[in-house]
Write an enzyme that holds these catalytic residues in place. Structure first.
Site, PDB file in Angstrom:
ATOM      1  N   ILE A  38       0.853  -1.193   0.000  1.00 28.01           N
ATOM      2  CA  ILE A  38       0.000   0.000   0.000  1.00 28.01           C
ATOM      3  C   ILE A  38       0.886   1.239   0.000  1.00 28.01           C
ATOM      4  CG2 ILE A  38      -0.176   0.152   2.528  1.00 28.01           C
ATOM      5  CD1 ILE A  38      -3.202   0.781   2.095  1.00 28.01           C
ATOM      6  N   CYS A  39       0.365   2.321  -0.545  1.00 28.96           N
ATOM      7  CA  CYS A  39       1.038   3.613  -0.500  1.00 28.96           C
ATOM      8  C   CYS A  39      -0.057   4.677  -0.372  1.00 28.96           C
ATOM      9  CB  CYS A  39       1.918   3.829  -1.737  1.00 28.96           C
ATOM     10  SG  CYS A  39       1.001   3.964  -3.278  1.00 28.96           S
ATOM     11  N   LYS A  40       0.218   5.883  -0.758  1.00 29.62           N
ATOM     12  CA  LYS A  40      -0.765   6.967  -0.628  1.00 29.62           C
ATOM     13  C   LYS A  40      -1.954   6.781  -1.571  1.00 29.62           C
ATOM     14  CE  LYS A  40      -2.281  11.090   0.608  1.00 29.62           C
ATOM     15  NZ  LYS A  40      -3.068  11.207   1.805  1.00 29.62           N
ATOM     16  N   MET A  66      -3.889   4.617   0.778  1.00 32.03           N
ATOM     17  CA  MET A  66      -4.380   5.245   2.005  1.00 32.03           C
ATOM     18  C   MET A  66      -5.437   6.310   1.708  1.00 32.03           C
ATOM     19  SD  MET A  66      -3.112   3.568   4.400  1.00 32.03           S
ATOM     20  CE  MET A  66      -3.676   4.583   5.764  1.00 32.03           C
TER      21      MET A  66
END
Length: 72
Positions: A38-40, A66
């Site tokens: 996962i990232c932004k 996110m």
């Protein structure tokens, strides 16, 4: 590349113990573990998944990142 929509990921996360890897802060990985990446927003994690899959890791990109979590 395997992917999962954020809603399904979040449901799994609430029920199971998942190994979540933040693509912004990659650390040493267990190559025997399934990693949800996962990232932004999902772009960096997609690139990380592609790279890690090429190295033989079992990874799933969390679509929306996110940002999707913030919009729940």
């Amino acid at each position: 590349m395997k992917e999962i929509v954020f809603d399904k990921f979040y449901q799994l996360y609430q029920k199971e113990s998942l190994y979540v890897l933040d693509a912004r802060e990659v650390e040493e990985l267990d190559n025997e573990q399934l990693h949800y990446v996962i990232c932004k927003a999902g772009m960096r994690s997609a690139r990380a998944c592609q790279f890690l899959a090429e190295q033989g890791y079992d990874v799933i990109n969390v679509q929306g990142g996110m940002t999707a979590f913030e919009n729940l």
